[in-house]
Scaffold this motif. Structure first.
Motif, PDB file in Angstrom:
ATOM      1  N   THR A   1     -14.531  15.737  -0.761  1.00  0.00           N
ATOM      2  CA  THR A   1     -13.853  16.991  -0.416  1.00  0.00           C
ATOM      3  C   THR A   1     -13.200  16.912   0.948  1.00  0.00           C
ATOM      4  N   ASP A   2     -13.947  16.412   1.926  1.00  0.00           N
ATOM      5  CA  ASP A   2     -13.373  16.267   3.270  1.00  0.00           C
ATOM      6  C   ASP A   2     -12.175  15.328   3.267  1.00  0.00           C
ATOM      7  N   LEU A   3     -12.296  14.246   2.505  1.00  0.00           N
ATOM      8  CA  LEU A   3     -11.209  13.283   2.433  1.00  0.00           C
ATOM      9  C   LEU A   3      -9.984  13.899   1.782  1.00  0.00           C
ATOM     10  N   ALA A   4     -10.189  14.606   0.671  1.00  0.00           N
ATOM     11  CA  ALA A   4      -9.070  15.248  -0.039  1.00  0.00           C
ATOM     12  C   ALA A   4      -8.383  16.270   0.865  1.00  0.00           C
ATOM     13  N   ASN A   5      -9.140  17.026   1.644  1.00  0.00           N
ATOM     14  CA  ASN A   5      -8.571  18.038   2.527  1.00  0.00           C
ATOM     15  C   ASN A   5      -7.759  17.416   3.666  1.00  0.00           C
ATOM     16  N   ALA A   6      -8.090  16.181   4.021  1.00  0.00           N
ATOM     17  CA  ALA A   6      -7.400  15.520   5.137  1.00  0.00           C
ATOM     18  C   ALA A   6      -6.114  14.831   4.696  1.00  0.00           C
ATOM     19  N   LEU A   7      -5.946  14.643   3.403  1.00  0.00           N
ATOM     20  CA  LEU A   7      -4.774  13.890   2.913  1.00  0.00           C
ATOM     21  C   LEU A   7      -3.623  14.823   2.560  1.00  0.00           C
TER      22      LEU A   7
ATOM     23  N   ILE B   1     -10.321   7.617   7.311  1.00  0.00           N
ATOM     24  CA  ILE B   1     -11.692   7.115   7.377  1.00  0.00           C
ATOM     25  C   ILE B   1     -11.940   6.460   8.730  1.00  0.00           C
ATOM     26  N   GLY B   2     -10.988   5.643   9.186  1.00  0.00           N
ATOM     27  CA  GLY B   2     -11.135   4.991  10.484  1.00  0.00           C
ATOM     28  C   GLY B   2     -11.269   5.996  11.617  1.00  0.00           C
ATOM     29  N   PHE B   3     -10.465   7.064  11.581  1.00  0.00           N
ATOM     30  CA  PHE B   3     -10.517   8.094  12.629  1.00  0.00           C
ATOM     31  C   PHE B   3     -11.875   8.792  12.613  1.00  0.00           C
ATOM     32  N   HIS B   4     -12.351   9.128  11.409  1.00  0.00           N
ATOM     33  CA  HIS B   4     -13.645   9.797  11.285  1.00  0.00           C
ATOM     34  C   HIS B   4     -14.769   8.911  11.824  1.00  0.00           C
ATOM     35  N   LEU B   5     -14.733   7.651  11.469  1.00  0.00           N
ATOM     36  CA  LEU B   5     -15.778   6.735  11.935  1.00  0.00           C
ATOM     37  C   LEU B   5     -15.707   6.541  13.450  1.00  0.00           C
ATOM     38  N   ARG B   6     -14.491   6.458  13.970  1.00  0.00           N
ATOM     39  CA  ARG B   6     -14.354   6.277  15.421  1.00  0.00           C
ATOM     40  C   ARG B   6     -14.927   7.474  16.174  1.00  0.00           C
TER      41      ARG B   6
ATOM     42  N   GLU C   1       0.833  -1.203   0.000  1.00  0.00           N
ATOM     43  CA  GLU C   1       0.000   0.000   0.000  1.00  0.00           C
ATOM     44  C   GLU C   1       0.868   1.254   0.000  1.00  0.00           C
ATOM     45  N   SER C   2       0.458   2.241  -0.799  1.00  0.00           N
ATOM     46  CA  SER C   2       1.174   3.510  -0.845  1.00  0.00           C
ATOM     47  C   SER C   2       0.890   4.298   0.424  1.00  0.00           C
ATOM     48  N   PRO C   3       1.762   5.266   0.765  1.00  0.00           N
ATOM     49  CA  PRO C   3       1.485   6.107   1.935  1.00  0.00           C
ATOM     50  C   PRO C   3       0.129   6.799   1.859  1.00  0.00           C
ATOM     51  N   THR C   4      -0.264   7.223   0.650  1.00  0.00           N
ATOM     52  CA  THR C   4      -1.565   7.886   0.501  1.00  0.00           C
ATOM     53  C   THR C   4      -2.704   6.917   0.813  1.00  0.00           C
ATOM     54  N   ASN C   5      -2.584   5.679   0.338  1.00  0.00           N
ATOM     55  CA  ASN C   5      -3.637   4.702   0.619  1.00  0.00           C
ATOM     56  C   ASN C   5      -3.732   4.410   2.118  1.00  0.00           C
ATOM     57  N   ARG C   6      -2.580   4.274   2.767  1.00  0.00           N
ATOM     58  CA  ARG C   6      -2.601   4.015   4.209  1.00  0.00           C
ATOM     59  C   ARG C   6      -3.199   5.197   4.960  1.00  0.00           C
ATOM     60  N   ALA C   7      -2.847   6.407   4.538  1.00  0.00           N
ATOM     61  CA  ALA C   7      -3.393   7.609   5.179  1.00  0.00           C
ATOM     62  C   ALA C   7      -4.899   7.703   4.965  1.00  0.00           C
ATOM     63  N   THR C   8      -5.360   7.277   3.803  1.00  0.00           N
ATOM     64  CA  THR C   8      -6.795   7.300   3.513  1.00  0.00           C
ATOM     65  C   THR C   8      -7.552   6.376   4.462  1.00  0.00           C
ATOM     66  N   ALA C   9      -7.062   5.148   4.608  1.00  0.00           N
ATOM     67  CA  ALA C   9      -7.716   4.195   5.515  1.00  0.00           C
ATOM     68  C   ALA C   9      -7.702   4.724   6.946  1.00  0.00           C
TER      69      ALA C   9
ATOM     70  N   THR D   1      -9.203  14.471  -7.074  1.00  0.00           N
ATOM     71  CA  THR D   1     -10.478  14.383  -6.369  1.00  0.00           C
ATOM     72  C   THR D   1     -10.807  12.912  -6.126  1.00  0.00           C
ATOM     73  N   PRO D   2     -10.881  12.475  -4.866  1.00  0.00           N
ATOM     74  CA  PRO D   2     -11.215  11.078  -4.590  1.00  0.00           C
ATOM     75  C   PRO D   2     -12.633  10.739  -5.050  1.00  0.00           C
ATOM     76  N   THR D   3     -12.873   9.462  -5.257  1.00  0.00           N
ATOM     77  CA  THR D   3     -14.227   8.993  -5.514  1.00  0.00           C
ATOM     78  C   THR D   3     -14.569   7.926  -4.481  1.00  0.00           C
ATOM     79  N   LEU D   4     -15.832   7.906  -4.077  1.00  0.00           N
ATOM     80  CA  LEU D   4     -16.308   6.960  -3.077  1.00  0.00           C
ATOM     81  C   LEU D   4     -17.474   6.164  -3.657  1.00  0.00           C
ATOM     82  N   THR D   5     -17.390   4.863  -3.553  1.00  0.00           N
ATOM     83  CA  THR D   5     -18.440   3.979  -4.056  1.00  0.00           C
ATOM     84  C   THR D   5     -18.875   3.073  -2.917  1.00  0.00           C
ATOM     85  N   LEU D   6     -20.146   3.137  -2.554  1.00  0.00           N
ATOM     86  CA  LEU D   6     -20.661   2.369  -1.424  1.00  0.00           C
ATOM     87  C   LEU D   6     -21.685   1.350  -1.894  1.00  0.00           C
ATOM     88  N   TYR D   7     -21.431   0.096  -1.520  1.00  0.00           N
ATOM     89  CA  TYR D   7     -22.405  -0.971  -1.726  1.00  0.00           C
ATOM     90  C   TYR D   7     -23.004  -1.302  -0.360  1.00  0.00           C
ATOM     91  N   ASP D   8     -24.302  -1.053  -0.212  1.00  0.00           N
ATOM     92  CA  ASP D   8     -24.917  -1.246   1.107  1.00  0.00           C
ATOM     93  C   ASP D   8     -26.292  -1.910   1.043  1.00  0.00           C
TER      94      ASP D   8
END
Length: 201
Positions: free
Chosen positions: A195-201, A50-55, A39-47, A145-152
């Motif tokens: 947008t929030d995700l891009a600003n955090a990375l 998201i984990g921090f936001h959810l927590r 995993e790239s540093p950006t991918n690890r930072a993304t995970a 610009t990140p993209t988010l795809t949710l299957y729920d």
């Protein structure tokens, strides 16, 4: 020259042979060990982001596990073990989660790498649906610009009497528009935006 026959491993054989390979990340796909890309540093930072936001939203009622093994239903009768970039599971009082257990998993997140696009969007989507994981989020941060795809939404198997019957459930079309998704976890509604995700990375 005859190719050597494929050797299929059980979960126990897989962990006995591959769990101690330092610096390597292996998954078991229908009994075949497959090395995952680093995993790239950006991918690890993304995970992590998201984990921090959810927590912050969900609190201590859940475990937030990066790179945690999850055992999935057998494929063609052979074992499969995946390592999502982030896994979220309910806490059960007095119970530590078993290694690979998927019973209380409420969300898996995969952050797309250049070599994982089809695996994340097609293969893992099928596997996580078969495991009845209620939320599968794919995040692509390869562009500005990140993209988010949710299957729920899980669609249960067709009637066994039908010619087109399926064995496992599958996900319906994704929700959201790629720039924003709302995760619904046990009564919580949590919105993530590109947008929030891009600003955090």
């Amino acid at each position: 020259m005859t190719a050597a026959p494929v050797r299929y491993l059980s979960i126990d054989e897989f962990f006995a042979e591959y769990s101690d390979r330092e610096g390597e990340r292996w998954e078991l796909v229908a009994g075949v060990p497959v090395m995952s890309p680093t995993e790239s540093p950006t991918n690890r930072a993304t995970a992590f982001t998201i984990g921090f936001h959810l927590r912050c939203q969900l609190g201590t009622e859940y475990h937030f596990e990066p790179d945690s093994d999850v055992f999935l239903p057998p494929t063609r009768g052979r074992d499969t073990v995946r390592i999502p970039d982030l896994l979220v599971r309910r806490r059960v009082a007095g119970v530590r989660p078993e290694h690979g257990d998927r019973s209380e998993v409420v969300l898996v997140v995969e952050v797309v790498s250049p070599g994982s696009v089809r695996t994340d969007r097609v293969t893992k989507r099928r596997e996580y649906a078969a495991a009845r994981i209620p939320n599968y989020l794919i995040v692509d941060v390869r562009h500005e610009t990140p993209t988010l795809t949710l299957y729920d939404t899980l669609v249960e198997p067709a009637n066994a009497g039908d010619a087109a019957a399926t064995t496992y459930p599958h996900y319906a079309d994704p929700t959201g528009d790629g720039t924003s998704v709302t995760l619904r976890i046990d009564g919580h509604a949590i919105t993530l935006t590109a947008t929030d995700l891009a600003n955090a990375l």
